[in-house]
Design a protein around this motif. Structure first.
Motif, PDB file in Angstrom:
ATOM      1  N   LYS A  84       0.817  -1.226   0.000  1.00  0.00           N
ATOM      2  CA  LYS A  84       0.000   0.000   0.000  1.00  0.00           C
ATOM      3  C   LYS A  84       0.847   1.270   0.000  1.00  0.00           C
ATOM      4  O   LYS A  84       0.467   2.282  -0.586  1.00  0.00           O
ATOM      5  CB  LYS A  84      -0.927  -0.004   1.223  1.00  0.00           C
ATOM      6  CG  LYS A  84      -1.938   1.133   1.230  1.00  0.00           C
ATOM      7  CD  LYS A  84      -2.928   0.970   2.348  1.00  0.00           C
ATOM      8  CE  LYS A  84      -3.920   2.127   2.413  1.00  0.00           C
ATOM      9  NZ  LYS A  84      -4.739   2.237   1.197  1.00  0.00           N
ATOM     10  N   PHE A  85       2.005   1.233   0.662  1.00  0.00           N
ATOM     11  CA  PHE A  85       2.850   2.419   0.796  1.00  0.00           C
ATOM     12  C   PHE A  85       4.216   2.143   0.178  1.00  0.00           C
ATOM     13  O   PHE A  85       4.962   1.283   0.671  1.00  0.00           O
ATOM     14  CB  PHE A  85       3.029   2.810   2.270  1.00  0.00           C
ATOM     15  CG  PHE A  85       1.742   3.124   2.973  1.00  0.00           C
ATOM     16  CD1 PHE A  85       1.220   4.406   2.942  1.00  0.00           C
ATOM     17  CD2 PHE A  85       1.045   2.138   3.661  1.00  0.00           C
ATOM     18  CE1 PHE A  85       0.028   4.701   3.599  1.00  0.00           C
ATOM     19  CE2 PHE A  85      -0.138   2.420   4.317  1.00  0.00           C
ATOM     20  CZ  PHE A  85      -0.651   3.716   4.277  1.00  0.00           C
ATOM     21  N   ASN A  86       4.541   2.845  -0.865  1.00  0.00           N
ATOM     22  CA  ASN A  86       5.823   2.651  -1.542  1.00  0.00           C
ATOM     23  C   ASN A  86       6.866   3.574  -0.904  1.00  0.00           C
ATOM     24  O   ASN A  86       6.989   4.743  -1.271  1.00  0.00           O
ATOM     25  CB  ASN A  86       5.689   2.936  -3.042  1.00  0.00           C
ATOM     26  CG  ASN A  86       6.995   2.668  -3.783  1.00  0.00           C
ATOM     27  OD1 ASN A  86       7.800   1.855  -3.332  1.00  0.00           O
ATOM     28  ND2 ASN A  86       7.205   3.349  -4.884  1.00  0.00           N
ATOM     29  N   ILE A  87       7.596   3.054   0.055  1.00  0.00           N
ATOM     30  CA  ILE A  87       8.631   3.813   0.750  1.00  0.00           C
ATOM     31  C   ILE A  87       9.985   3.406   0.186  1.00  0.00           C
ATOM     32  O   ILE A  87      10.408   2.259   0.341  1.00  0.00           O
ATOM     33  CB  ILE A  87       8.597   3.550   2.271  1.00  0.00           C
ATOM     34  CG1 ILE A  87       7.199   3.858   2.829  1.00  0.00           C
ATOM     35  CG2 ILE A  87       9.658   4.369   2.970  1.00  0.00           C
ATOM     36  CD1 ILE A  87       6.766   5.285   2.679  1.00  0.00           C
ATOM     37  N   PRO A  88      10.681   4.312  -0.513  1.00  0.00           N
ATOM     38  CA  PRO A  88      11.980   3.952  -1.104  1.00  0.00           C
ATOM     39  C   PRO A  88      13.059   3.809  -0.043  1.00  0.00           C
ATOM     40  O   PRO A  88      12.871   4.196   1.122  1.00  0.00           O
ATOM     41  CB  PRO A  88      12.268   5.130  -2.041  1.00  0.00           C
ATOM     42  CG  PRO A  88      11.546   6.285  -1.420  1.00  0.00           C
ATOM     43  CD  PRO A  88      10.309   5.715  -0.791  1.00  0.00           C
ATOM     44  N   LEU A  89      14.200   3.292  -0.455  1.00  0.00           N
ATOM     45  CA  LEU A  89      15.325   3.190   0.461  1.00  0.00           C
ATOM     46  C   LEU A  89      15.749   4.583   0.914  1.00  0.00           C
ATOM     47  O   LEU A  89      15.719   5.529   0.126  1.00  0.00           O
ATOM     48  CB  LEU A  89      16.507   2.496  -0.216  1.00  0.00           C
ATOM     49  CG  LEU A  89      16.436   0.972  -0.314  1.00  0.00           C
ATOM     50  CD1 LEU A  89      17.506   0.462  -1.264  1.00  0.00           C
ATOM     51  CD2 LEU A  89      16.607   0.337   1.061  1.00  0.00           C
ATOM     52  N   PRO A  90      16.142   4.740   2.186  1.00  0.00           N
ATOM     53  CA  PRO A  90      16.568   6.059   2.669  1.00  0.00           C
ATOM     54  C   PRO A  90      17.756   6.586   1.877  1.00  0.00           C
ATOM     55  O   PRO A  90      18.639   5.820   1.474  1.00  0.00           O
ATOM     56  CB  PRO A  90      16.956   5.787   4.131  1.00  0.00           C
ATOM     57  CG  PRO A  90      16.226   4.548   4.499  1.00  0.00           C
ATOM     58  CD  PRO A  90      16.145   3.736   3.254  1.00  0.00           C
TER      59      PRO A  90
END
Length: 458
Positions: A211-217
């Motif tokens: 649901k949430f596309n959080i990329p690598l920091p």
């Protein structure tokens, strides 16, 4: 911290707390004020509105801020060094490849969660998370997709173990206050922790990853890559580096449990020395020097010094915001908001296990600290427990789990852990509320439901 005498009723204090949270979210999300500045400003406002004397406002702020930094800054700094050393040496990739080889690419999040459950038995949440993050990011980089898919099963595992299973301080303190058998609590805690993790952290982590596309920091993407000309460490060596702080920390937590049970004397000099070595900052410091010694075989000392220096830069903002979150929670505690609310709830006539969960939840929401919520609730309900006839040792263990569940739910802006996770994963506050807060609430609620069911069945 010394609490101020509340000059308002519980309803007014609760309204002040709610308005403070709303104001904080408006400043950060609507007006784009930096979280560190917003937390500081709202902390001052709450202190003034709740009647903290003018000459006590700054000391109250500094006590909350400094108390949080004392517990977080050393752990995050030393943990970041360990993580970066594993990263540039190729050790993180070695561990990730081995885990994936054992469990298969499709079960990479499950593998990370299982490893974190094992590591989470003796190690605290924040220390375990910062050590595991480079492994999590390496796996996420290798297989792609949202970072949450890999981070939440692992972070949830540390959260579950920290809340429910001795020898972590919260359940140990609660068991002492309620008279629960700590050995039985370990067994009951583990039995409840495993399905709680699977449902509330692993399955939810997979869902959140979709649901949430959080990329690598960006801090990880900009990190120094491992030198391909240098031989990476063996899996056994990487595991030794990761296990070293866990073994050392278990010296402290294990011996603390042993002293509570009367197996060893707390005044024994050897016991005190071993417990000192097992304090998390000392354990991580020893591990950093061990890792430096190991990696100096393939890297120059100057290069390793630059690696350690580079590890500290990206985490300064994380540490300051986390400290400010602790400051906000500290002001709420000093204002008496939590105690006033708990006093009202303790006289509702609910069953003990339900009252324990509700009071703990209220304290958690009001002042942020899970440990404070857990220990305070245990102290508040202990007279209710003592006055209730027919409670077995199993019932006492289930009440401790219910309290721990309430102390876990609804992590939000007054919880330093909220900022720690959000900043490490580079999520904005809205996304952190939609993801981390939801997962913590699932974990706490599921644990309580299992405890409630157990108290009915047994």
């Amino acid at each position: 911290m010394t609490e101020m005498t509340a000059s308002y009723g519980a309803g007014t204090l609760l309204g002040i707390a709610a308005c403070a949270v709303i104001l904080l979210l408006l400043l950060i999300m609507r007006f784009k004020v930096h979280a560190f500045l917003a937390l500081t400003l709202v902390s001052i406002a709450v202190a003034l509105v709740t009647g903290v004397p003018f000459d006590k406002v700054v000391p109250t702020l500094l006590t909350g801020f400094g108390g949080t930094l004392a517990g977080v800054a050393l752990l995050v700094g030393l943990g970041a060094m360990i993580g970066r050393l594993l990263e540039i040496s190729g050790g993180a990739k070695v561990l990730a490849d081995t885990l994936i080889g054992k469990f298969g690419p499709q079960r990479a999040p499950f593998a990370l969660g299982i490893a974190s459950l094992l590591f989470g038995f003796p190690i605290f949440f924040d220390a375990g998370l910062v050590v595991m993050l480079p492994i999590i990011f390496s796996v996420a980089k290798q297989f792609g997709g949202s970072t949450l898919k890999y981070a939440f099963p692992a972070a949830g595992a540390f959260a579950v173990m920290h809340a429910l299973v001795p020898p972590h301080p919260g359940p140990v303190a609660a068991s002492e206050l309620l008279g629960a058998n700590i050995g039985l609590l370990v067994v009951v805690g583990l039995i409840i922790a495993l399905p709680t993790w699977y449902l509330g952290a692993y399955l939810y982590g997979l869902y959140a990853g979709k649901k949430f596309n959080i990329p690598l920091p960006s801090s990880f993407l900009g990190a120094v890559e491992a030198d391909p000309n240098h031989q990476p460490p063996s899996f056994g060596m990487v595991l030794s580096i990761l296990l070293m702080p866990l073994v050392l920390i278990f010296l402290d937590t294990g011996l603390n449990t042993a002293t509570v049970l009367g197996w060893v004397s707390a005044d024994n000099t050897v016991v005190q020395l071993l417990r000192m070595l097992g304090k998390t900052p000392i354990a991580l410091l020893i591990t950093v020097f061990f890792a430096l010694m190991v990696f100096s075989r393939n890297h120059t000392r100057k290069h390793l010094e630059k690696v350690c220096d580079g590890a500290l830069g990206p985490i300064c903002g994380i540490i300051l915001v986390t400290g400010a979150g602790g400051m906000f929670g500290g002001v709420l505690r000093a204002s008496g908001i939590g105690d006033a609310l708990a006093g009202v709830l303790s006289n509702t006539g609910m069953p003990v296990i339900v009252a324990a969960f509700v009071i703990s939840t209220a304290l958690r929401v009001a002042q942020g600290s899970a440990t404070v919520a857990l220990t305070t609730t245990a102290a508040l309900v202990s007279p209710m427990v003592a006055a209730t006839t027919g409670l077995s040792q199993f019932d006492l263990c289930f009440i401790v789990i219910a309290i721990a569940g309430g102390a876990t739910v609804l992590s939000h802006v007054n919880d330093s852990g909220f900022w720690l996770v959000g900043r490490f994963l580079e999520m904005d506050e809205k996304t952190t509320l939609k993801t981390w807060t939801v997962m913590e609430t699932l974990i706490g609620t599921i644990a309580f439901l299992f405890a409630l069911a157990g108290s009915i069945i047994l």
